[in-house]
Motif scaffolding. Sequence first.
Motif, PDB file in Angstrom:
ATOM      1  N   VAL A 170       0.839  -1.200   0.000  1.00 28.27           N
ATOM      2  CA  VAL A 170       0.000   0.000   0.000  1.00 28.27           C
ATOM      3  C   VAL A 170       0.877   1.254   0.000  1.00 28.27           C
ATOM      4  O   VAL A 170       0.595   2.230  -0.699  1.00 28.27           O
ATOM      5  CB  VAL A 170      -0.961  -0.006   1.205  1.00 28.27           C
ATOM      6  CG1 VAL A 170      -1.645   1.351   1.367  1.00 28.27           C
ATOM      7  CG2 VAL A 170      -2.023  -1.097   1.034  1.00 28.27           C
ATOM      8  N   LYS A 171       1.960   1.227   0.761  1.00 29.90           N
ATOM      9  CA  LYS A 171       2.851   2.384   0.791  1.00 29.90           C
ATOM     10  C   LYS A 171       3.556   2.573  -0.548  1.00 29.90           C
ATOM     11  O   LYS A 171       3.764   3.698  -0.993  1.00 29.90           O
ATOM     12  CB  LYS A 171       3.865   2.229   1.919  1.00 29.90           C
ATOM     13  CG  LYS A 171       3.225   2.263   3.313  1.00 29.90           C
ATOM     14  CD  LYS A 171       4.255   2.182   4.421  1.00 29.90           C
ATOM     15  CE  LYS A 171       5.011   3.478   4.551  1.00 29.90           C
ATOM     16  NZ  LYS A 171       5.908   3.489   5.745  1.00 29.90           N
ATOM     17  N   GLN A 172       3.908   1.482  -1.213  1.00 32.25           N
ATOM     18  CA  GLN A 172       4.547   1.589  -2.518  1.00 32.25           C
ATOM     19  C   GLN A 172       3.577   2.137  -3.568  1.00 32.25           C
ATOM     20  O   GLN A 172       3.966   2.922  -4.432  1.00 32.25           O
ATOM     21  CB  GLN A 172       5.072   0.221  -2.957  1.00 32.25           C
ATOM     22  CG  GLN A 172       6.294  -0.241  -2.185  1.00 32.25           C
ATOM     23  CD  GLN A 172       6.694  -1.662  -2.526  1.00 32.25           C
ATOM     24  OE1 GLN A 172       5.886  -2.442  -3.030  1.00 32.25           O
ATOM     25  NE2 GLN A 172       7.937  -2.014  -2.236  1.00 32.25           N
ATOM     26  N   ASN A 173       2.328   1.723  -3.474  1.00 30.28           N
ATOM     27  CA  ASN A 173       1.337   2.176  -4.446  1.00 30.28           C
ATOM     28  C   ASN A 173       0.910   3.617  -4.237  1.00 30.28           C
ATOM     29  O   ASN A 173       0.353   4.247  -5.133  1.00 30.28           O
ATOM     30  CB  ASN A 173       0.098   1.269  -4.382  1.00 30.28           C
ATOM     31  CG  ASN A 173       0.358  -0.107  -4.957  1.00 30.28           C
ATOM     32  OD1 ASN A 173       1.333  -0.315  -5.675  1.00 30.28           O
ATOM     33  ND2 ASN A 173      -0.499  -1.053  -4.633  1.00 30.28           N
ATOM     34  N   LYS A 174       1.106   4.129  -3.025  1.00 28.59           N
ATOM     35  CA  LYS A 174       0.725   5.505  -2.679  1.00 28.59           C
ATOM     36  C   LYS A 174      -0.766   5.715  -2.930  1.00 28.59           C
ATOM     37  O   LYS A 174      -1.578   5.006  -2.377  1.00 28.59           O
ATOM     38  CB  LYS A 174       1.596   6.508  -3.445  1.00 28.59           C
ATOM     39  CG  LYS A 174       3.083   6.337  -3.153  1.00 28.59           C
ATOM     40  CD  LYS A 174       3.936   7.313  -3.941  1.00 28.59           C
ATOM     41  CE  LYS A 174       5.417   7.077  -3.648  1.00 28.59           C
ATOM     42  NZ  LYS A 174       6.296   7.982  -4.424  1.00 28.59           N
ATOM     43  N   GLY A 175      -1.147   6.652  -3.740  1.00 30.34           N
ATOM     44  CA  GLY A 175      -2.572   6.861  -3.997  1.00 30.34           C
ATOM     45  C   GLY A 175      -3.148   7.957  -3.129  1.00 30.34           C
ATOM     46  O   GLY A 175      -2.593   8.350  -2.096  1.00 30.34           O
ATOM     47  N   SER A 176      -4.296   8.458  -3.545  1.00 30.16           N
ATOM     48  CA  SER A 176      -4.943   9.574  -2.858  1.00 30.16           C
ATOM     49  C   SER A 176      -5.807   9.076  -1.711  1.00 30.16           C
ATOM     50  O   SER A 176      -6.179   7.897  -1.658  1.00 30.16           O
ATOM     51  CB  SER A 176      -5.803  10.366  -3.851  1.00 30.16           C
ATOM     52  OG  SER A 176      -6.803   9.535  -4.411  1.00 30.16           O
ATOM     53  N   PRO A 177      -6.152   9.960  -0.763  1.00 29.27           N
ATOM     54  CA  PRO A 177      -7.000   9.558   0.366  1.00 29.27           C
ATOM     55  C   PRO A 177      -8.403   9.194  -0.086  1.00 29.27           C
ATOM     56  O   PRO A 177      -8.865   9.602  -1.158  1.00 29.27           O
ATOM     57  CB  PRO A 177      -7.029  10.816   1.249  1.00 29.27           C
ATOM     58  CG  PRO A 177      -5.856  11.637   0.822  1.00 29.27           C
ATOM     59  CD  PRO A 177      -5.682  11.349  -0.637  1.00 29.27           C
ATOM     60  N   GLY A 178      -9.089   8.408   0.738  1.00 28.98           N
ATOM     61  CA  GLY A 178     -10.481   8.083   0.494  1.00 28.98           C
ATOM     62  C   GLY A 178     -11.404   9.086   1.159  1.00 28.98           C
ATOM     63  O   GLY A 178     -11.025  10.239   1.410  1.00 28.98           O
ATOM     64  N   VAL A 179     -12.616   8.648   1.485  1.00 30.36           N
ATOM     65  CA  VAL A 179     -13.622   9.579   2.016  1.00 30.36           C
ATOM     66  C   VAL A 179     -13.259  10.101   3.398  1.00 30.36           C
ATOM     67  O   VAL A 179     -13.736  11.174   3.811  1.00 30.36           O
ATOM     68  CB  VAL A 179     -15.005   8.901   2.070  1.00 30.36           C
ATOM     69  CG1 VAL A 179     -15.485   8.554   0.669  1.00 30.36           C
ATOM     70  CG2 VAL A 179     -14.992   7.650   2.958  1.00 30.36           C
ATOM     71  N   ASP A 180     -12.402   9.374   4.155  1.00 28.41           N
ATOM     72  CA  ASP A 180     -12.046   9.826   5.500  1.00 28.41           C
ATOM     73  C   ASP A 180     -10.863  10.783   5.513  1.00 28.41           C
ATOM     74  O   ASP A 180     -10.511  11.336   6.565  1.00 28.41           O
ATOM     75  CB  ASP A 180     -11.760   8.635   6.409  1.00 28.41           C
ATOM     76  CG  ASP A 180     -10.585   7.790   5.925  1.00 28.41           C
ATOM     77  OD1 ASP A 180     -10.060   8.066   4.814  1.00 28.41           O
ATOM     78  OD2 ASP A 180     -10.193   6.849   6.642  1.00 28.41           O
ATOM     79  N   GLY A 181     -10.232  11.004   4.361  1.00 32.58           N
ATOM     80  CA  GLY A 181      -9.121  11.951   4.272  1.00 32.58           C
ATOM     81  C   GLY A 181      -7.788  11.418   4.763  1.00 32.58           C
ATOM     82  O   GLY A 181      -6.784  12.146   4.743  1.00 32.58           O
ATOM     83  N   MET A 182      -7.724  10.173   5.208  1.00 24.62           N
ATOM     84  CA  MET A 182      -6.470   9.637   5.726  1.00 24.62           C
ATOM     85  C   MET A 182      -5.472   9.405   4.590  1.00 24.62           C
ATOM     86  O   MET A 182      -5.805   8.807   3.574  1.00 24.62           O
ATOM     87  CB  MET A 182      -6.698   8.313   6.459  1.00 24.62           C
ATOM     88  CG  MET A 182      -5.418   7.744   7.094  1.00 24.62           C
ATOM     89  SD  MET A 182      -5.586   6.029   7.674  1.00 24.62           S
ATOM     90  CE  MET A 182      -6.889   6.210   8.865  1.00 24.62           C
ATOM     91  N   ARG A 183      -4.240   9.880   4.782  1.00 23.96           N
ATOM     92  CA  ARG A 183      -3.179   9.681   3.812  1.00 23.96           C
ATOM     93  C   ARG A 183      -2.451   8.367   4.087  1.00 23.96           C
ATOM     94  O   ARG A 183      -2.529   7.819   5.191  1.00 23.96           O
ATOM     95  CB  ARG A 183      -2.175  10.833   3.846  1.00 23.96           C
ATOM     96  CG  ARG A 183      -2.783  12.212   3.586  1.00 23.96           C
ATOM     97  CD  ARG A 183      -1.666  13.246   3.466  1.00 23.96           C
ATOM     98  NE  ARG A 183      -0.729  13.186   4.583  1.00 23.96           N
ATOM     99  CZ  ARG A 183      -0.878  13.840   5.724  1.00 23.96           C
ATOM    100  NH1 ARG A 183      -1.947  14.610   5.929  1.00 23.96           N
ATOM    101  NH2 ARG A 183       0.031  13.720   6.695  1.00 23.96           N
ATOM    102  N   VAL A 184      -1.715   7.897   3.080  1.00 22.23           N
ATOM    103  CA  VAL A 184      -0.982   6.641   3.233  1.00 22.23           C
ATOM    104  C   VAL A 184       0.034   6.742   4.363  1.00 22.23           C
ATOM    105  O   VAL A 184       0.216   5.790   5.133  1.00 22.23           O
ATOM    106  CB  VAL A 184      -0.293   6.268   1.908  1.00 22.23           C
ATOM    107  CG1 VAL A 184       0.644   5.079   2.106  1.00 22.23           C
ATOM    108  CG2 VAL A 184      -1.328   5.932   0.840  1.00 22.23           C
TER     109      VAL A 184
END
Length: 461
Positions: free
Chosen positions: A68-82
Amino acid sequence: MTTERLGDARHQPSPQGELPPAVRGEAAPRERSGEASAAARGNARSGTESLMEEVVARENLQRALKRVKQNKGSPGVDGMRVDQLPDHLREHWPSLRAQLLEGRYRPQPVKRQMIPKPGGGERMLGIPTVLDRFIQQAILQVLQPRFDPTFSEHAYGFRPGRRAQDAILAAQRYVEGGRHFVVDIDLEKFFDRVNHDVLMGRLAKRIADKRMLALSRRYLEAGIMANGVAVERHEGTPQGGPLSPLLANVLLDEVDKELERRGHAFCRYADDCNVYVRSKRAGERVMQALKRHYARLRLRINETKSAVAEPWGRPFLGYTFWRNRHGEVRRAVAEKALTAARARIRLITCRNGGRRMGTLVEELKTFLVGWKEYFRLVQVQRPLRDLDKWVRRRLRAAQLTQWKRGTTVYRELRARGVPMRRAQEAAAHATRWWRTAAHAALQEALPIRYYDRLGIPRLAT
C-alpha cells in the motif's frame, strides 16, 4: 452445469511500514507487479474456514502495508493519507483485528472519481480509504495464490508473472497460424455492471470461510460518496481497490473455461477478450454464443465496439497487427494509442503552461519512458519515428515561448552557433511558435543530440 456451445472449433486447427507489536514480522520478498504470489497451488474451493486468520497473520499484514505504501494513492472519504496509516494501525489494530475475525468489520464508502477515457466519455474510479486498501491487499495476498492456478492460461490481466505484452505475443501467434478473423469482445461498462449475486455465487464455490464471503459482499455493496452523499450500490465493483481485478477474473473465468473446452484460440486481459478464428462465419457463431453466455452472468456486449473482423489495424491493448508485402504479421501501435499519446504530450508541452523547461522536460521524460516500455514490442517503426519528430518540434516550440521576444531568440540562436542570416529569419517570426519550431535554425540550435543529452528517449529503435 450445462455449458453454452461457443461455436465449433474442431475445424480451426494466454519501506515496509511498522505495525503494532502484535503483528510485526519480516516482509516477504516483493512479488512481480505487486501482486500476490501464485506459488501455492489450489483447486476450486479453498477447503478451509480459517482464511481470515491468514489475512490477519503478521507476515501477511507487513507485506500488505508495504505494498500500500509503494502504491501511494490519494486519500479516500475519510481523508487519511498513506503516511498516516501506520500510526492509525498502532492505535486501532486490536479492535480492527477483532472485527475482522468476528465478521463484524464494515468498510467505508468509496470516493467517486471520474477520469476521462481516451476515446471520449468518462470512467468512474471508486477510491477506497487507505485502511480498506490495506485490508483488501491483505485479502488479495491470501486469495490470489489459491485462485490464480485455477484460471485459464489464456487470461493475462492482473495475474502474477503475466503482462499485456504476453497477450499480444500470443495473439500474433494465432494470426500467424492462419486465424485471420478476430471476434473482438468489448463488455459494456463491465466494472459498473457486475452483478453482486452472480459474483458471490462464484466466490462461494471457491471460499469456505463465511466471514470472508460476508466481507467480500460488504466490499461490493459499500456505498459511493458523491458530492458529500453516500449512494447505495447494488451492482458493480468500481476500479480503484486491490480486490476488483481478482473478482473480475473470478467472474469471467467461467467463459474462459468454456472457450478452452471448445478448443478456441483466444486472449483475455481483464474485460477485453479476442477470439481468433479461421473464417468470418465461424466468428459469427462464436459471437452469438458469447452473447448468450455473458447474458447468464448478467453482462452485456457493447454492440458498437464489438465485431467480427480481420485483425489488420484493429486495436487490442494498444497494439494492432499489420501484414507487410512479404505476408509477415508485424506488431504496431494502434492509431487510437498514438492519438492518446499525442494528446498527453500536447498537454505536457502546452505553451501556456507557465513552467520552466526543466520541469516540462522531466514530466515528459517520465511519460515517454513508461510509454516506450509498454510498446517495446512494436515492430512497425515508421509511426514512432514520426512521433519522435513531432515531440521534438513540440519541445522547440515550447522553448521559443520561453525565449518570448525576437531579440532573445536571435541572441540564443547565435550563441548556439546558428549563422546570422538564418538566426534573423527565425527571430523575425518568433511569435509564430509552431511554424518557427520547424525552421532550420531551430533544428540546428536544438538538434536531436541536444534532446538525447536531456534524456528524452527516442521512441523508434
